[in-house]
Design a protein around this motif. Structure first.
Motif, PDB file in Angstrom:
ATOM      1  N   LYS A  94       0.837  -1.199   0.000  1.00 46.72           N
ATOM      2  CA  LYS A  94       0.000   0.000   0.000  1.00 46.72           C
ATOM      3  C   LYS A  94       0.872   1.248   0.000  1.00 46.72           C
ATOM      4  N   TYR A  95       0.467   2.213  -0.846  1.00 44.28           N
ATOM      5  CA  TYR A  95       1.138   3.513  -0.927  1.00 44.28           C
ATOM      6  C   TYR A  95       0.107   4.628  -0.817  1.00 44.28           C
ATOM      7  N   THR A  96       0.462   5.662  -0.063  1.00 41.75           N
ATOM      8  CA  THR A  96      -0.373   6.852   0.066  1.00 41.75           C
ATOM      9  C   THR A  96       0.401   8.044  -0.476  1.00 41.75           C
ATOM     10  N   LEU A  97      -0.233   8.840  -1.337  1.00 44.21           N
ATOM     11  CA  LEU A  97       0.450   9.978  -1.954  1.00 44.21           C
ATOM     12  C   LEU A  97       0.555  11.154  -0.985  1.00 44.21           C
ATOM     13  N   LYS A  98       1.606  11.917  -1.133  1.00 46.22           N
ATOM     14  CA  LYS A  98       1.807  13.121  -0.327  1.00 46.22           C
ATOM     15  C   LYS A  98       0.839  14.223  -0.756  1.00 46.22           C
ATOM     16  N   ASP A  99       0.656  15.194   0.111  1.00 42.94           N
ATOM     17  CA  ASP A  99      -0.114  16.390  -0.229  1.00 42.94           C
ATOM     18  C   ASP A  99       0.746  17.342  -1.051  1.00 42.94           C
ATOM     19  N   GLY A 100       0.127  18.106  -1.933  1.00 42.30           N
ATOM     20  CA  GLY A 100       0.807  19.194  -2.619  1.00 42.30           C
ATOM     21  C   GLY A 100       1.712  18.786  -3.758  1.00 42.30           C
ATOM     22  N   ILE A 101       1.598  17.565  -4.250  1.00 39.02           N
ATOM     23  CA  ILE A 101       2.458  17.131  -5.365  1.00 39.02           C
ATOM     24  C   ILE A 101       1.776  17.462  -6.698  1.00 39.02           C
ATOM     25  N   LYS A 102       2.571  18.006  -7.643  1.00 36.97           N
ATOM     26  CA  LYS A 102       2.029  18.458  -8.922  1.00 36.97           C
ATOM     27  C   LYS A 102       2.983  18.138 -10.063  1.00 36.97           C
ATOM     28  N   PHE A 103       2.415  18.068 -11.270  1.00 33.41           N
ATOM     29  CA  PHE A 103       3.215  18.020 -12.482  1.00 33.41           C
ATOM     30  C   PHE A 103       3.691  19.432 -12.813  1.00 33.41           C
ATOM     31  N   ALA A 104       4.623  19.524 -13.752  1.00 31.36           N
ATOM     32  CA  ALA A 104       5.173  20.821 -14.133  1.00 31.36           C
ATOM     33  C   ALA A 104       4.111  21.751 -14.714  1.00 31.36           C
ATOM     34  N   ASP A 105       3.013  21.191 -15.267  1.00 28.83           N
ATOM     35  CA  ASP A 105       1.949  22.041 -15.812  1.00 28.83           C
ATOM     36  C   ASP A 105       0.961  22.493 -14.738  1.00 28.83           C
ATOM     37  N   GLY A 106       1.246  22.153 -13.480  1.00 27.78           N
ATOM     38  CA  GLY A 106       0.402  22.584 -12.371  1.00 27.78           C
ATOM     39  C   GLY A 106      -0.701  21.611 -11.995  1.00 27.78           C
ATOM     40  N   THR A 107      -0.880  20.543 -12.760  1.00 27.24           N
ATOM     41  CA  THR A 107      -1.925  19.561 -12.473  1.00 27.24           C
ATOM     42  C   THR A 107      -1.552  18.721 -11.252  1.00 27.24           C
ATOM     43  N   PRO A 108      -2.452  18.589 -10.281  1.00 26.82           N
ATOM     44  CA  PRO A 108      -2.156  17.746  -9.112  1.00 26.82           C
ATOM     45  C   PRO A 108      -1.927  16.290  -9.529  1.00 26.82           C
ATOM     46  N   ILE A 109      -1.012  15.617  -8.854  1.00 24.81           N
ATOM     47  CA  ILE A 109      -0.730  14.200  -9.106  1.00 24.81           C
ATOM     48  C   ILE A 109      -1.611  13.361  -8.185  1.00 24.81           C
ATOM     49  N   THR A 110      -2.393  12.477  -8.783  1.00 27.86           N
ATOM     50  CA  THR A 110      -3.324  11.644  -8.014  1.00 27.86           C
ATOM     51  C   THR A 110      -3.110  10.165  -8.343  1.00 27.86           C
TER      52      THR A 110
END
Length: 606
Positions: free
Chosen positions: A144-160
């Motif tokens: 199991k992995y949980t993503l961090k808060d505030g992570i984004k691609f270079a175009d500003g799109t949040p990573i989900t």
């Protein structure tokens, strides 16, 4: 893993690749012992670090920002001189060392390697975009992995988690054909290319992996379900080949030239074969990244710069070359003595190990080689010093005792069953005595070697030593472009032949199983010695289930010693090393032994 490329050459990362040695692109190399170049007491030419057991980090270890580099400051442009242009920028297609180095700047994944010291020697696997290195409660079948808060691609799109589902499902698509296949095979619970049957078109025709295989219950959670235990998953996910791909920006095959990046740098421009410019990614948040720093404003990369040219430019240290570096070019063999012999250059040079180990295979499919005394005679007789000399000396090679590189957990520096570290010239007298006991004096040996100048040189010396030991040696050259195809055939006509292999991550699970599992013997298999030992096979299955990294490393090393000392299907020859140089205004110079090159995440302009 990888058939190696050494000394800044491209390798299927850390796969079939080449070794760049002495300026010649080749497919394999073996070498060892003695040196005509470099001072054994010179830290620059004598890589001393070795990989200790690597910890899988928790949430605290995975929390950013990365530790500041002493003396570092932000700003400035850094010149980068590279021999090879980048063939692939899509993470899923990256499986060679130079592209892997670049990926450290532009791509991020669920996990990654965090430096724990300022020497490039200590490492942890930590959560990169994930909050930790992963959690499993059933021995490695479920992760199991949980993503961090505030992570984004270079175009500003949040990573989900939807991006990661896209990332992993597209690995099954036909156009993804250059990257690693560990995860795909584990998810499909199969070997070879059969994994594609699980999702033949990837996610592009509306089908997806079932939740029994890959689960994304919410926007921040990714759960892997394997039928077999895979305790090495945190290592595998740290490979560039499994870095995140934008679902929104996925242009399929076109993504390979223009990816949406997630690391501290983005691609401003890329002219294949000519140049690339990297600039800071404004949407990268250092608080989310425990691994990387972002000091340099811009990297200006030029391609088609030979090792000799980059070395001379950086030695001259004038103009833009003062802030110049090469991500992967090593110091060329012709200038190695000058670089290592000039104490004023010490602060501008770094050296270290690469993950490759050279070896001479003893073909187990040949009945004449079934007598253990014959194999022992070969092992004692072979000299490795001629190979070291051919490739530039001790700054480029170090005598190997076993099959596990100093860059891999479990490495034992004291293991040396054939005495190569003490006597790299070999022991032909002892070998001849063994041959006499076996009644095999005059036995014919066909020695297949790759047809390049370096191998022509060392193969002549090795053949002479084997003849002195009582063998009738016939050297046979093999074209470089078909070398691995030919030695990879089960019914090849060669008795002994050289290969090199590098770990995909710092565990011998990416060395011993692909090279020595007898159940994988087939044309094209990486089991080049065609060994099929029942104890080896059963131990591979047992050790692959060990979840503790330290216990796993110890078990792999014990099996390594059994192969070298008791099975004697290969003779280890050398561990590969590399020396790199930079301009006088480049700061943060550290050679990272896991990356196998400069640690680009620390660089700054003075």
């Amino acid at each position: 893993m990888s058939r190696g490329m050494s000394r800044g050459g491209r390798r299927r990362n850390y796969a079939v690749v080449s070794i760049l040695a002495a300026g010649a692109l080749v497919l394999s190399a073996c070498s060892s012992g003695g040196s005509d170049t470099g001072d054994d007491n010179n830290d620059q030419g004598n890589a001393k670090s070795q990989q200790s057991s690597i910890k899988f980090g928790d949430a605290a270890d995975s929390t950013g920002p990365a530790k500041a580099v002493p003396g570092a400051k932000s700003g400035g442009t850094m010149e980068v001189l590279q021999r090879d242009s980048y063939a692939h920028l899509d993470p899923a297609q990256i499986y060679v060392s130079d592209e892997g180095s670049l990926a450290n700047l532009i791509h991020r994944g669920l996990t990654g390697y965090k430096a724990t010291d300022n020497k490039g020697e200590g490492h942890e696997v930590v959560g990169d975009l994930a909050t930790d290195s992963g959690t499993t409660t059933d021995g490695g079948k479920t992760w199991k992995y949980t993503l961090k808060d505030g992570i984004k691609f270079a175009d500003g799109t949040p990573i989900t988690s939807a991006d990661f589902r896209q990332t992993f499902e597209r690995l099954f698509a036909p156009f993804i054909n250059q990257g690693p296949t560990y995860l795909q095979q584990w998810l499909a619970d199969t070997a070879g290319a059969d994994y594609r049957k699980l999702l033949p078109d990837g996610p592009y025709k509306g089908k997806h992996l079932p939740s029994s295989v890959l689960e994304t219950p919410d926007s921040k959670t990714i759960i892997f379900h394997f039928k077999s235990a895979h305790p090495d998953l945190p290592y595998a996910l740290a490979m560039a080949g499994y870095a995140v791909v934008s679902k929104k920006g996925d242009t399929q095959a076109k993504y390979d030239k223009d990816p949406v990046t997630s690391g501290p740098y983005q691609i401003k421009s890329f002219k294949s074969g000519k140049s690339m410019v990297l600039t800071k990614n404004p949407n990268w948040d250092p608080k989310t990244d425990a691994i990387r720093n972002q000091y340099v404003d811009e990297f200006d990369i030029s391609f088609n710069v030979s090792y000799e040219t980059s070395t001379k430019s950086l030695l001259a240290d004038s103009g833009a070359d003062q802030t110049g570096v090469s991500f992967n070019n090593s110091v060329d063999a012709g200038n190695l003595s000058q670089v290592l012999g000039d104490s004023s250059l010490k602060s501008r040079t770094v050296s270290g190990y690469q993950p490759y180990v050279g070896q001479i295979n003893i073909n187990q499919s040949h009945k004449e080689l079934q007598d253990k005394r014959v194999r022992e005679a070969i092992a004692y007789a072979i000299p490795v010093s001629p190979v070291v000399r051919a490739y530039g000396g001790s700054a480029a090679m170090e005598v190997a005792g076993g099959l596990i590189s100093p860059t891999v957990s479990g490495y034992d520096p004291k293991f040396d069953p054939w005495g190569k570290k003490k006597n790299p010239g070999g022991d032909q007298a002892k070998a001849k005595k063994l041959l006499q006991e076996a009644g095999k004096v005059g036995m014919k040996l066909t020695f297949g070697y790759i047809n390049i100048p370096e191998a022509q040189q060392y193969s002549t010396a090795i053949a002479a030593a084997l003849k002195k030991a009582g063998f009738d040696v016939q050297r046979q050259d093999i074209p470089a472009e078909t070398y691995y195809d030919q030695v990879g055939k089960v019914d090849n006509n060669y008795d002994i032949y050289t290969t090199a292999w590098g770990a995909d991550w710092p565990s011998a699970s990416t060395v011993i199983p692909p090279l020595y599992d007898g159940r994988a013997i087939a044309d094209g298999s990486a089991n080049y010695s065609h060994v099929n030992d029942a104890h080896v096979n059963s131990e591979i299955d047992r050790i692959n289930k060990i979840t503790d990294p330290a216990k796993s490393a110890a078990a792999w090393e014990k099996l390594d010693q059994y192969l070298v000392k008791d099975v004697i299907n290969v003779v280890p020859t050398v561990y590969y090393k590399q020396v790199q140089i930079a301009g006088s205004k480049v700061g943060g110079l550290v050679y990272d032994n896991v990356i196998g090159a400069l640690d680009l995440r620390r660089l700054y302009v003075k």
